[in-house]
Structures are given as structure tokens and as C-alpha cells.
Design a protein around this motif. Sequence first.
Motif, PDB file in Angstrom:
ATOM      1  N   SER A 253      18.595  19.451   7.509  1.00  0.00           N
ATOM      2  CA  SER A 253      18.445  18.220   8.293  1.00  0.00           C
ATOM      3  C   SER A 253      17.572  18.416   9.518  1.00  0.00           C
ATOM      4  N   TRP A 254      17.511  19.646  10.030  1.00  0.00           N
ATOM      5  CA  TRP A 254      16.713  19.909  11.231  1.00  0.00           C
ATOM      6  C   TRP A 254      15.254  20.198  10.892  1.00  0.00           C
ATOM      7  N   ASN A 255      14.959  20.350   9.590  1.00  0.00           N
ATOM      8  CA  ASN A 255      13.605  20.752   9.211  1.00  0.00           C
ATOM      9  C   ASN A 255      13.074  19.966   8.015  1.00  0.00           C
ATOM     10  N   ASN A 256      13.608  18.756   7.752  1.00  0.00           N
ATOM     11  CA  ASN A 256      13.113  17.973   6.615  1.00  0.00           C
ATOM     12  C   ASN A 256      12.530  16.635   7.059  1.00  0.00           C
ATOM     13  N   LYS A 257      12.065  16.600   8.284  1.00  0.00           N
ATOM     14  CA  LYS A 257      11.413  15.387   8.770  1.00  0.00           C
ATOM     15  C   LYS A 257      10.068  15.240   8.050  1.00  0.00           C
ATOM     16  N   PRO A 258       9.521  14.021   7.993  1.00  0.00           N
ATOM     17  CA  PRO A 258       8.256  13.807   7.282  1.00  0.00           C
ATOM     18  C   PRO A 258       7.152  14.785   7.684  1.00  0.00           C
ATOM     19  N   ALA A 259       7.024  15.056   8.986  1.00  0.00           N
ATOM     20  CA  ALA A 259       5.965  15.971   9.437  1.00  0.00           C
ATOM     21  C   ALA A 259       6.183  17.376   8.885  1.00  0.00           C
ATOM     22  N   ASP A 260       7.446  17.806   8.825  1.00  0.00           N
ATOM     23  CA  ASP A 260       7.753  19.136   8.277  1.00  0.00           C
ATOM     24  C   ASP A 260       7.431  19.206   6.785  1.00  0.00           C
ATOM     25  N   LEU A 261       7.792  18.151   6.060  1.00  0.00           N
ATOM     26  CA  LEU A 261       7.533  18.130   4.616  1.00  0.00           C
ATOM     27  C   LEU A 261       6.036  18.093   4.330  1.00  0.00           C
TER      28      LEU A 261
ATOM     29  N   GLN B 254       0.826  -1.207   0.000  1.00  0.00           N
ATOM     30  CA  GLN B 254       0.000   0.000   0.000  1.00  0.00           C
ATOM     31  C   GLN B 254       0.865   1.263   0.000  1.00  0.00           C
ATOM     32  N   ARG B 255       1.932   1.257   0.814  1.00  0.00           N
ATOM     33  CA  ARG B 255       2.785   2.443   0.894  1.00  0.00           C
ATOM     34  C   ARG B 255       3.544   2.673  -0.417  1.00  0.00           C
ATOM     35  N   ARG B 256       3.989   1.585  -1.045  1.00  0.00           N
ATOM     36  CA  ARG B 256       4.690   1.741  -2.326  1.00  0.00           C
ATOM     37  C   ARG B 256       3.741   2.294  -3.387  1.00  0.00           C
ATOM     38  N   LEU B 257       2.502   1.781  -3.411  1.00  0.00           N
ATOM     39  CA  LEU B 257       1.545   2.221  -4.432  1.00  0.00           C
ATOM     40  C   LEU B 257       1.180   3.691  -4.254  1.00  0.00           C
TER      41      LEU B 257
ATOM     42  N   THR C  89      11.566   6.580   2.575  1.00  0.00           N
ATOM     43  CA  THR C  89      10.182   6.249   2.239  1.00  0.00           C
ATOM     44  C   THR C  89       9.213   7.186   2.936  1.00  0.00           C
ATOM     45  N   ASP C  90       9.454   7.454   4.232  1.00  0.00           N
ATOM     46  CA  ASP C  90       8.545   8.325   4.982  1.00  0.00           C
ATOM     47  C   ASP C  90       8.556   9.748   4.435  1.00  0.00           C
ATOM     48  N   GLN C  91       9.717  10.220   3.986  1.00  0.00           N
ATOM     49  CA  GLN C  91       9.781  11.553   3.387  1.00  0.00           C
ATOM     50  C   GLN C  91       9.007  11.590   2.075  1.00  0.00           C
TER      51      GLN C  91
END
Length: 675
Positions: A186-194, A137-140, A160-162
Motif C-alpha cells: 500500500s505504501w508503494n503501489n501508487k500510480p507513479a510507483d507503478l 479517452q482514459r477508458r480506451l 483507474t489511475d493504477q
Amino acid sequence: MSTTTTLPLSQLVVSPKNVRQNPGDVTALAASIAAQGLLQNIVVSPTENGTYQVDAGGRRFAALTLLAEQGKIAADFPVPVKIISAEEATAASLSENVQREAMNPVDELNAFKQLVDEGFTIDRVADTFGVTPLVVQRRLKLVAAAPELLELYRADEISTDQMLALCATDNHEVQVHVWETYGSMSWNNKPADLRRAVLTREVEADRDHRVAFIGGVAAYEAAGGEVRRDLFSTDGQAAILTNPELLDKLVADKLEATKENLLAEGWGWVEIWPTWDYSASYAFGSLPMVAVDLPEETTSQIAALREEAEQLETEQEQLHSAAETEDRDLTDDEWERDQDIDDRTEAITAEIEQLESAHKQYAPEAMASAGVILCLQQSGLRIERGKVRAADRKNAAAALGDAGEITGGRETESAGRPKGENVSDALRRSLLGHRNLAVQNVIAERPDAAKILLACWTVKELRGSSREVPTDLSISNGGYGYGTRTYHPITDDAGKASADAFLAACKAAIKDLPTADGKLWDTLAEMKPAQLDKIIALGVALTVSVNEEHKGLTAKLLETLDFDMAEHFEPTADNYLGRVSKPLVVEALTEAKQIKGEADSTALLAMKKGTLAAEAEKRLAGTGWVPKGIRSPKPKAKKQAEPKAKAEPKAKPAKAAPKAKAPAKAAAEAAQVAA
């Protein structure tokens, strides 16, 4: 040597050498085999009784067995197999389950998409490739990714999460723009930030603290940012920024500039945090500030203050000397002057201390082994200088020499103790929460200590150092965030019940008081001092937030209370024993002298975790054992009191008796004291 052939399904048995002993749910795999046949041979080896054990391909064998049980294939269904020797069985099983290389995520995505387009279900695709349905599902979901990002994903430059976060929008232009803006941060490219960046397309200037940080809307416009005025605002001038990526870039640029300025001060490192993490901050030690040569102006100021203090002391001695020579008490005017001198002398001492402390700095030779944490918060830029990592602690201490010592933080890195022998951060915080609750309960019964704590806070607040006091005078859970009342939630049920009971008792104590402000004031004003003290003690107790370490005012408070955590904590499976490793449980029993020898220790370690925790709970009951993180230090031996010789010089004569109070007032006060 190996041979490829077919064998009847009935001749195959499960191999004890197959490293995958639990095949899991094979329903979907069975359906796939029924539709397409067995696409990969099963690896088997001969046994002494004529059967063949399945050494690799256990899930396929289990799926074939299920089909036979359902009557979809015959019991002697011919199974394609590869026969190997018994000596090769374990190696073959390991090779199939461990050594196989996973497909590149992008290749998986293309293969999964092709099968789904051909009508495969998610579960069938998962079983075909030996992965979970969630992976499919995540790949699709990544079908929505821009081609440029997929190439970066293939090269393992995006996680993958990004990628999933970037695909929160289907707009490829936005995806690429956001990654180009944030990817290197690096301090601001976490999945939640993106995810926030691709979904948030506008910013209200008066509600976003980042706008003020960069210098306001003008700075944003000067960088080329577009602004729309909100005509529905009160004055029609509220600004809406339409380029959030530019805002973030301006914030990042300013943070980077601040970082460079801090590094130029001589610090060894600077970390930028997107949000303040109290748990992570506790791991850093703190570098002390040391005294430096004072400027000439300050030295002159301090000298003048000391000269003034000496003159006042001389004047005070002359007052007392004259009274002693004439064999009389000080007059009212002389007594008042004596008090004024005392007050001024104390103020001079405090002023000198402030002047000297204002000219302290971090030792330059130690700064290279320490650093700074930089974080943008709602209230503004937070800069925490003098932080020491565990790995740098020895170097920093050596550089300091005798100038001071590093306080707080970890003395060893996380890897310093074997995994499984550490207490989790959640449990550590819960234990500290237990300790803080216990102190609150004791303070609630000690109005004398509560009022001293309240007075300490007042003095420290006026001097600008109230964070050193184990209270923030806040009853809510928000607080200022220091101490162990906030951000240290108790996690076991019994502990939570105790916290609820304490709060309920506090509320019960004031439930009969009036709710109207005027009546409440009048009622409190008419109370006897002891009644009012009780309410004050409850209020102060609710704000108590003791330091994690036994030091400073926290230590003084606990020593005043004769506080012993052993009187307030009983280790149970729920609050400690069931949440740490078996070696730590046995260590607790050893410290409590509840181990009956080496054989007993070995037997305990051989128990299952739950059984061991229950046994330890029984043995530790009533022993007074407390985990190290919240253990009270042993009280210092008190010296036997010796009669003090009366100081001969400078004994102040008693002040003349004050005027008699009105009889009615004196009687009222006497009645209150008697009550």
C-alpha cells in the motif's frame, strides 16, 4: 400515471424544476441525434398555458433546439416524450440525474471501443453515454491492459489511475508481474510507483541508494538477481541490475522486517512512507523521553564526577580564602588555576547531563498509544519514533501522567472543525514563510543577536543537538529541512516581492567587495568591526529558520528582538482574506473589533467572497490583527528592577592588571572602537 406519446418541439419549454439547469455544450450530442434520432424519451409535465415543461432530458431538449435553430429539423419536430404529473416533476428529474447507476468501467471500455470501431468520434461517444471526452479517452487507453488486470479492475481491486499507470507499457507480462510485485504494498503501489516500475527495466547499482540498503549487489545476487557489468565504467566492474522488481521486493522485505522489529519494541503502530512528507509529519505530536534507573556503572561514573566537582569547589574556596586572609589579590598562577577550575566544573556539569540524557527512554505505558514513521531516503533509513496521532493524543497523555507532555502536532483530528473553517496547508505554510521572512529582516539589523544565534548553533552542533537552533547555517533553499525557511514558500505576490527585495538588499550590501578570494579576505580583514558585523548579520539572517511554535531558542530569539508580527504583516485578500472561508473572515473582523453588531455580521456573511475579502481588508488595515498561526504572544510583564545586595561570600578578587599593550596596537584598537 404517465403517458408515452410525441409532442411538437415548439410545445416544449425549460422546466424550473429540472435539477440540471446548465446543459453545457450539446454540439456533439446534437450531431448524434441528427444521425441516429432521439434514443431516449424526454420526461415532461403539463403547464397551465398548454405547453409542456421538460423535467428530465434537458441536454436532449437543448440539442433538439440547436438542431431547429440550424434548420436541420422542423420547429414542430415530433419529440418522443413521457408525460407525468406536475407533482412528480422534481422527483423524476432527481431520479434521472442522481439515482442512475454508473456503468462498470470495463463494460464502458468495451462499449466505447465498439462504438469507436464503428466510426464514432470521441465526443460523440461521450455524449451518447453522458460522460466527458476525457473519460472516454482514459477508458480506451485501457485496451492495452492484460485480461487478468481487467478482471481485477472489474472487481474494483485496481483503481483507474493504477490501471493507466500499468498500461504505460503494452507488455502484458510486465504489467501482471509489476502488479503482483507491488499490488499488496500500500505504501508503494501508487500510480507513479507503478509507472516507474513498468518503464524502468534496469538499475545502476552505484547510483541507487536502495542497493546499499539491502546489503549491496551481493545480497541481490544471492536472491537470484541477474547482474550485467558495465564495460564502459572506469574499472569495468560497475553493476547493472536487470531485475528491478526483485530489488523492490528485497527493499520491501527489509522494510517489513524493520517494521516488525519496531512493533516488537512496544509501539502501537508503524507507518512506511515511500518519501518523507514534511507537511504530513507536522500533524503528529512527539512523545517525550523520560528518565530511567541508571546502570550501576553510569551511577558510579556520575558519583565520581560530582565528587571531583566538590573537590574543585573546595580548592577554589581555599584559594580565595587565603587571598582574603592575606589581604591581597590572587597571583597570576592562582588566577590561572581559578580559571581552570571554572572550566573543568562547567565541563563536569555538561558530562553529567550527557550521561543522564543517554539513559532516557520512551515510557513503555505510553508507547502503545504512539508509533513510528519509517522512510527510506537517499541518506539511508529514517526512523522517527514517538509519533502521536491526534486520535491517540489523550490516551498517550494519560499514560504519561506527570512524566512529561506531548509536543507539536494536532490536538484534534482534521474533522474536528467544520469543513471550510480550516486554513489550507498551502496558506498555513505561506503565512509561516511571511513570519520567517520578517524575522530575517529584523536579524539583518541586529548583529548582536545574529552573533549570539551563531554561537548557539556552534555549541549545540558540538553537543549533537543543533536541530533545536532556529538556523541551519545554510543560505540555499535546500537546507536541512527544519524550521520554516525551507518548504514554506510565500504564495502571494506582495509577499514574494518582499522576499525578493530582502535578497536583493543583501546582495547589494556586498556588491562592491572583490570577487577574487585573496583580495576578498584582505578587504574583510581590514574592515572595522561594525562593518564586518553588518555582513555577518546578513549571512546569519539569510539562514534563519524559526520553529513553527513559539518555544525553545526560537522563543528566546524573538523575545530578544522584541519581535511582533503585527509590525510586519498586513492581512489582504491576496495573502489571507481571499483564501479562507467567509466565517473565518468574519472571525478575524470580530477579533479585531471591526464588527458593528449582529446585523453587520449577518450582512458581511451574505456578501460574495471577493466583496467580503475586499471589505475586510479595508477594515483590518492598521488594526494590528494577525492570523493565529503566526501571531506573536503577548510579552511577559517585566518585573521592576530592584537593586541587588552584593553577595558577601566568595567574591573573587580582581586579577592583577595585565601588561600594557604596545602603543601602536592600543591606538589602532581605540580608533576602531571610536569608529
